[in-house]
Design a protein around this motif. Structure first.
Motif, PDB file in Angstrom:
ATOM      1  N   PHE A  88      20.855   1.061   1.887  1.00 52.01           N
ATOM      2  CA  PHE A  88      21.935   0.717   2.740  1.00 52.01           C
ATOM      3  C   PHE A  88      23.051   1.937   2.400  1.00 52.01           C
ATOM      4  O   PHE A  88      23.456   2.646   3.372  1.00 52.01           O
ATOM      5  CB  PHE A  88      22.949  -0.630   2.782  1.00 52.01           C
ATOM      6  CG  PHE A  88      24.258  -0.413   3.256  1.00 52.01           C
ATOM      7  CD1 PHE A  88      24.575  -0.176   4.488  1.00 52.01           C
ATOM      8  CD2 PHE A  88      25.338  -0.419   2.401  1.00 52.01           C
ATOM      9  CE1 PHE A  88      25.852   0.265   4.861  1.00 52.01           C
ATOM     10  CE2 PHE A  88      26.624  -0.173   2.699  1.00 52.01           C
ATOM     11  CZ  PHE A  88      26.996  -0.047   4.231  1.00 52.01           C
ATOM     12  N   GLU A  89      23.372   2.221   1.156  1.00 48.68           N
ATOM     13  CA  GLU A  89      23.978   3.540   1.095  1.00 48.68           C
ATOM     14  C   GLU A  89      23.434   4.836   1.113  1.00 48.68           C
ATOM     15  O   GLU A  89      24.113   5.579   1.467  1.00 48.68           O
ATOM     16  CB  GLU A  89      24.007   3.345  -0.770  1.00 48.68           C
ATOM     17  CG  GLU A  89      25.308   2.476  -1.383  1.00 48.68           C
ATOM     18  CD  GLU A  89      26.548   2.698  -0.903  1.00 48.68           C
ATOM     19  OE1 GLU A  89      26.840   3.333  -0.113  1.00 48.68           O
ATOM     20  OE2 GLU A  89      27.173   1.975  -1.631  1.00 48.68           O
ATOM     21  N   ILE A  90      22.154   4.840   1.256  1.00 50.52           N
ATOM     22  CA  ILE A  90      21.254   5.971   1.547  1.00 50.52           C
ATOM     23  C   ILE A  90      21.770   5.972   3.221  1.00 50.52           C
ATOM     24  O   ILE A  90      22.019   7.240   3.561  1.00 50.52           O
ATOM     25  CB  ILE A  90      20.032   6.037   1.270  1.00 50.52           C
ATOM     26  CG1 ILE A  90      19.591   5.977  -0.156  1.00 50.52           C
ATOM     27  CG2 ILE A  90      19.305   7.393   1.940  1.00 50.52           C
ATOM     28  CD1 ILE A  90      18.170   5.836  -0.430  1.00 50.52           C
ATOM     29  N   THR A  91      21.561   4.947   3.787  1.00 55.52           N
ATOM     30  CA  THR A  91      21.832   5.052   5.228  1.00 55.52           C
ATOM     31  C   THR A  91      23.295   5.284   5.732  1.00 55.52           C
ATOM     32  O   THR A  91      23.306   6.364   6.639  1.00 55.52           O
ATOM     33  CB  THR A  91      21.654   3.471   6.035  1.00 55.52           C
ATOM     34  OG1 THR A  91      20.135   3.007   5.513  1.00 55.52           O
ATOM     35  CG2 THR A  91      21.799   3.680   7.520  1.00 55.52           C
ATOM     36  N   ALA A  92      24.202   5.070   4.916  1.00 60.08           N
ATOM     37  CA  ALA A  92      25.376   5.253   5.087  1.00 60.08           C
ATOM     38  C   ALA A  92      25.784   6.940   4.942  1.00 60.08           C
ATOM     39  O   ALA A  92      26.623   7.358   5.779  1.00 60.08           O
ATOM     40  CB  ALA A  92      26.696   4.509   4.292  1.00 60.08           C
ATOM     41  N   LEU A  93      25.173   7.448   3.837  1.00 61.68           N
ATOM     42  CA  LEU A  93      25.214   8.876   3.633  1.00 61.68           C
ATOM     43  C   LEU A  93      24.667   9.843   4.838  1.00 61.68           C
ATOM     44  O   LEU A  93      25.461  10.643   5.026  1.00 61.68           O
ATOM     45  CB  LEU A  93      24.710   9.181   2.174  1.00 61.68           C
ATOM     46  CG  LEU A  93      25.549   8.683   1.180  1.00 61.68           C
ATOM     47  CD1 LEU A  93      24.681   8.992  -0.410  1.00 61.68           C
ATOM     48  CD2 LEU A  93      26.794   9.334   1.087  1.00 61.68           C
ATOM     49  N   TYR A 109      31.456  -3.975   7.181  1.00 60.66           N
ATOM     50  CA  TYR A 109      31.647  -2.736   6.987  1.00 60.66           C
ATOM     51  C   TYR A 109      30.140  -1.955   7.327  1.00 60.66           C
ATOM     52  O   TYR A 109      30.104  -0.855   8.348  1.00 60.66           O
ATOM     53  CB  TYR A 109      31.826  -2.029   5.361  1.00 60.66           C
ATOM     54  CG  TYR A 109      31.429  -0.646   5.280  1.00 60.66           C
ATOM     55  CD1 TYR A 109      32.323   0.472   5.938  1.00 60.66           C
ATOM     56  CD2 TYR A 109      30.296  -0.124   4.532  1.00 60.66           C
ATOM     57  CE1 TYR A 109      31.942   1.828   5.610  1.00 60.66           C
ATOM     58  CE2 TYR A 109      29.975   1.228   4.315  1.00 60.66           C
ATOM     59  CZ  TYR A 109      30.924   2.084   4.874  1.00 60.66           C
ATOM     60  OH  TYR A 109      30.681   3.317   4.765  1.00 60.66           O
ATOM     61  N   SER A 110      28.968  -2.577   7.150  1.00 61.95           N
ATOM     62  CA  SER A 110      27.799  -1.917   7.353  1.00 61.95           C
ATOM     63  C   SER A 110      27.509  -1.844   8.899  1.00 61.95           C
ATOM     64  O   SER A 110      26.886  -1.029   9.378  1.00 61.95           O
ATOM     65  CB  SER A 110      26.620  -2.703   6.659  1.00 61.95           C
ATOM     66  OG  SER A 110      26.711  -4.089   7.005  1.00 61.95           O
ATOM     67  N   ALA A 111      27.875  -3.226   9.501  1.00 62.07           N
ATOM     68  CA  ALA A 111      27.671  -3.254  11.042  1.00 62.07           C
ATOM     69  C   ALA A 111      28.981  -2.448  11.983  1.00 62.07           C
ATOM     70  O   ALA A 111      28.572  -2.118  13.093  1.00 62.07           O
ATOM     71  CB  ALA A 111      27.893  -4.824  11.294  1.00 62.07           C
ATOM     72  N   PRO A 148      34.950  -5.743  13.071  1.00 61.69           N
ATOM     73  CA  PRO A 148      36.376  -5.650  12.434  1.00 61.69           C
ATOM     74  C   PRO A 148      36.403  -6.185  11.125  1.00 61.69           C
ATOM     75  O   PRO A 148      35.852  -7.019  10.489  1.00 61.69           O
ATOM     76  CB  PRO A 148      37.174  -6.957  13.366  1.00 61.69           C
ATOM     77  CG  PRO A 148      36.523  -6.627  14.898  1.00 61.69           C
ATOM     78  CD  PRO A 148      35.014  -6.583  14.285  1.00 61.69           C
ATOM     79  N   PRO A 149      37.403  -5.363  10.286  1.00 65.21           N
ATOM     80  CA  PRO A 149      38.239  -4.553  10.664  1.00 65.21           C
ATOM     81  C   PRO A 149      37.799  -3.066  10.565  1.00 65.21           C
ATOM     82  O   PRO A 149      38.485  -2.041  10.726  1.00 65.21           O
ATOM     83  CB  PRO A 149      39.285  -4.745   9.668  1.00 65.21           C
ATOM     84  CG  PRO A 149      38.498  -4.897   8.282  1.00 65.21           C
ATOM     85  CD  PRO A 149      37.481  -5.924   8.964  1.00 65.21           C
ATOM     86  N   PHE A 150      36.553  -2.899  10.790  1.00 68.42           N
ATOM     87  CA  PHE A 150      36.002  -1.516  10.649  1.00 68.42           C
ATOM     88  C   PHE A 150      35.528  -0.854  11.882  1.00 68.42           C
ATOM     89  O   PHE A 150      34.856  -0.039  12.135  1.00 68.42           O
ATOM     90  CB  PHE A 150      34.791  -1.489   9.939  1.00 68.42           C
ATOM     91  CG  PHE A 150      35.042  -1.998   8.392  1.00 68.42           C
ATOM     92  CD1 PHE A 150      35.819  -0.916   7.584  1.00 68.42           C
ATOM     93  CD2 PHE A 150      34.830  -3.150   7.947  1.00 68.42           C
ATOM     94  CE1 PHE A 150      36.156  -1.480   6.203  1.00 68.42           C
ATOM     95  CE2 PHE A 150      35.094  -3.468   6.509  1.00 68.42           C
ATOM     96  CZ  PHE A 150      35.885  -2.542   5.792  1.00 68.42           C
ATOM     97  N   CYS A 169      21.233  -2.478  10.049  1.00 71.80           N
ATOM     98  CA  CYS A 169      21.779  -2.709   8.750  1.00 71.80           C
ATOM     99  C   CYS A 169      22.420  -4.107   9.021  1.00 71.80           C
ATOM    100  O   CYS A 169      22.324  -4.843   8.243  1.00 71.80           O
ATOM    101  CB  CYS A 169      23.056  -1.647   8.422  1.00 71.80           C
ATOM    102  SG  CYS A 169      22.260  -0.353   7.619  1.00 71.80           S
ATOM    103  N   MET A 170      23.013  -4.230  10.143  1.00 71.28           N
ATOM    104  CA  MET A 170      23.801  -5.599  10.392  1.00 71.28           C
ATOM    105  C   MET A 170      22.637  -6.851  10.359  1.00 71.28           C
ATOM    106  O   MET A 170      22.818  -7.844   9.914  1.00 71.28           O
ATOM    107  CB  MET A 170      24.305  -5.695  11.652  1.00 71.28           C
ATOM    108  CG  MET A 170      24.947  -6.988  12.235  1.00 71.28           C
ATOM    109  SD  MET A 170      25.778  -6.615  14.059  1.00 71.28           S
ATOM    110  CE  MET A 170      26.458  -8.285  14.014  1.00 71.28           C
ATOM    111  N   LEU A 171      21.476  -6.397  10.933  1.00 69.72           N
ATOM    112  CA  LEU A 171      20.391  -7.594  11.328  1.00 69.72           C
ATOM    113  C   LEU A 171      19.850  -7.561   9.747  1.00 69.72           C
ATOM    114  O   LEU A 171      19.807  -9.061   9.577  1.00 69.72           O
ATOM    115  CB  LEU A 171      19.451  -6.809  12.255  1.00 69.72           C
ATOM    116  CG  LEU A 171      18.150  -8.008  12.691  1.00 69.72           C
ATOM    117  CD1 LEU A 171      18.897  -9.004  13.374  1.00 69.72           C
ATOM    118  CD2 LEU A 171      17.391  -7.194  13.580  1.00 69.72           C
TER     119      LEU A 171
END
Length: 493
Positions: free
Chosen positions: A146-151, A231-233, A236-238, A264-266
């Protein structure tokens, strides 16, 4: 062992490294990218279901070599290595994501003469990470990918070279410095309580009362994981920053980013449901954030004059429908949520790429400065309109089928108010999209509107047409996926 399973992750990683190395050689980069982009959905389609134990860590083999005093204990049942699980549900989502990546790459090549090796690197690395996220059966490895995906998401925004993209990328990175560690801290609480991060091990320990399921450490772990999941999906609040992320990427990049968010959400949603569904307030918490996502995102989209932000808010709002299915918590509602997730990947990709052609032609996304574009390419206008119908849940498209399942599931579970809310939100989505479509395509062309390009690349039209066909096929023949989703959801209950 099924060696095609790890190849789903290894091949895009290798492709990412190679295209980055050959970044200045456009023909080589295009050839490699297209071959890999075609291979990704094909491997997912033809790979046999199975389990991959890395390093030979097969629990059955290890149990036979344990000392006699450990046989039959909790330690003997734990997985000691990384495990990938590939079933038909993973096949569907990795295949659809692979199709979106292929079409997005194809569209990118048709619109850019000089291709960017780093941009393609980020796309393939992101595809590898979300694939590993879907396959991984332990929550720590899920966090790593997930962190790699976020980057990679941050990188795709920066590489898009659009206005204010650096600011949005920095904001998302800062929020990631909060959401990511919170998720990791939650995983740490679970590891400290259970002694394992493997999902099957955690379920086994809790269901057999080896630990107190209501211990403070597990409850805190759930709360922290829930925060990281939001946060990943982009719930709210993101939701505001996530919609900004979509609107600042290239249209083909936005299509990929939304698919990454859905997976990521799934992945984390299913993991949380498997582990924490017994907690009394689990469903209530999920439903609460689902309602907030649906209402806030759709309301904000209705006020937007920037069509990229409008689609971005609608995309985030659609995630609320997925969360709603998980929150209701019945077999049918979870199957509907999975169906909605599959549809979300395809429909939003269609709209981001299709509506993105307006920006390609005019270099503006302000609806107040647009009009008359149906005269430029009526085929694209019709495809975009039908894509909007699919998003709003108009028959015979796939969005109608999944949202109908959600409404039926809510009614069957006694949540009449949620069923009504889902219908109202879908109606608002319909009118919001139709208003934007009329403004961009049907109202008179402003006299001062200038075009950066005279026509839309045929490859782009082909790409959105393929996505529309998928929407139509899944709408007419929903059993293609529901025959997989419903039994899978039954196994979770």
């Amino acid at each position: 062992m099924n060696y095609l399973i790890p190849l789903m992750v290894v091949i895009p990683i290798l492709a990412a490294l190679i295209v980055n190395i050959f970044g200045g050689k456009d023909k080589t980069v295009k050839a490699i990218s297209l071959v890999v982009a075609i291979a990704l959905p094909l491997i997912a389609a033809f790979a046999a279901v199975g389990i991959q134990y890395f390093g030979g860590h097969d629990p059955a083999l290890l149990a036979s070599s344990l000392p006699s005093d450990l046989v039959g204990t909790l330690a003997a049942s734990y997985n000691t290595g990384i495990v990938y699980v590939f079933e038909n549900i993973e096949r569907i989502f990795i295949f659809l994501m692979g199709i979106v990546v292929f079409l997005a790459v194809l569209t990118y090549f048709s619109e850019k003469k000089a291709v960017s090796g780093p941009y393609l690197y980020l796309i393939f690395m992101g595809m590898a990470s979300v694939t590993a996220l879907m396959l991984s059966n332990d929550i720590f490895n899920m966090y790593v990918f997930f962190e790699i995906t976020a980057l990679t998401q941050v990188g795709i925004i920066i590489a898009s070279s659009t206005g204010d993209n650096y600011e949005i990328a920095l904001k998302y990175l800062i929020l990631g410095a909060i959401g990511g560690p919170m998720l990791l801290l939650g995983i740490g609480f679970i590891l400290g309580t259970i002694g394992s991060v493997n999902i099957n091990d955690i379920i086994y320990a809790i269901s057999n009362n080896f630990v107190n399921p209501y211990s403070p450490s597990l409850v805190i772990g759930f709360a922290l994981m829930l925060f990281g999941w939001l946060y990943s999906a982009g719930l709210p609040p993101f939701h505001t920053i996530k919609s900004a992320v979509y609107s600042k990427a290239r249209p083909n990049g936005s299509a990929i980013l939304q698919g990454f968010s859905v997976l990521c959400m799934l992945a984390f949603g299913l993991a949380m449901y498997k582990i924490f569904a017994y907690i009394p307030y689990f469903n209530t918490a999920i439903i609460l954030f689902a309602i907030l996502a649906m209402v806030l995102s759709v309301a904000m989209s209705a006020m937007e004059v920037d069509f990229r932000r409008m689609i971005a808010f609608l995309a985030v709002g659609e995630l609320g429908f997925i969360a709603l299915g998980f929150g209701i918590g019945t077999q049918y509602s979870i199957a509907a949520a999975l169906f909605q997730a599959a549809n979300e990947i395809v429909i939003t990709a269609l709209l981001f790429i299709g509506f993105g052609t307006v920006y390609y032609l005019t270099k503006t996304s302000d609806t107040r400065k647009l009009g008359g574009l149906i005269a430029v390419d009526s085929k694209m206008a019709i495809i975009v309109l039908l894509g909007g119908f699919a998003l709003a849940g108009v028959p015979p498209f796939n969005g109608f089928q999944s949202k109908l399942m959600l409404v039926q599931a809510a009614l069957d579970a006694g949540y009449t108010e949620l069923a009504i809310l889902a219908i109202i939100v879908s109606v608002v989505i319909f009118f919001t999209f139709v208003k934007a479509f009329h403004t961009v395509y049907l109202q008179p062309k402003p006299k001062d509107l200038k075009f950066a390009h005279d026509n839309i690349p045929k490859v782009t039209v082909f790409s959105v047409a393929v996505l529309l066909i998928i929407c139509l096929v899944l709408g007419i023949f929903p059993n293609i996926v529901t025959d997989v989703f419903i039994p899978f959801a039954g196994g979770l209950i």
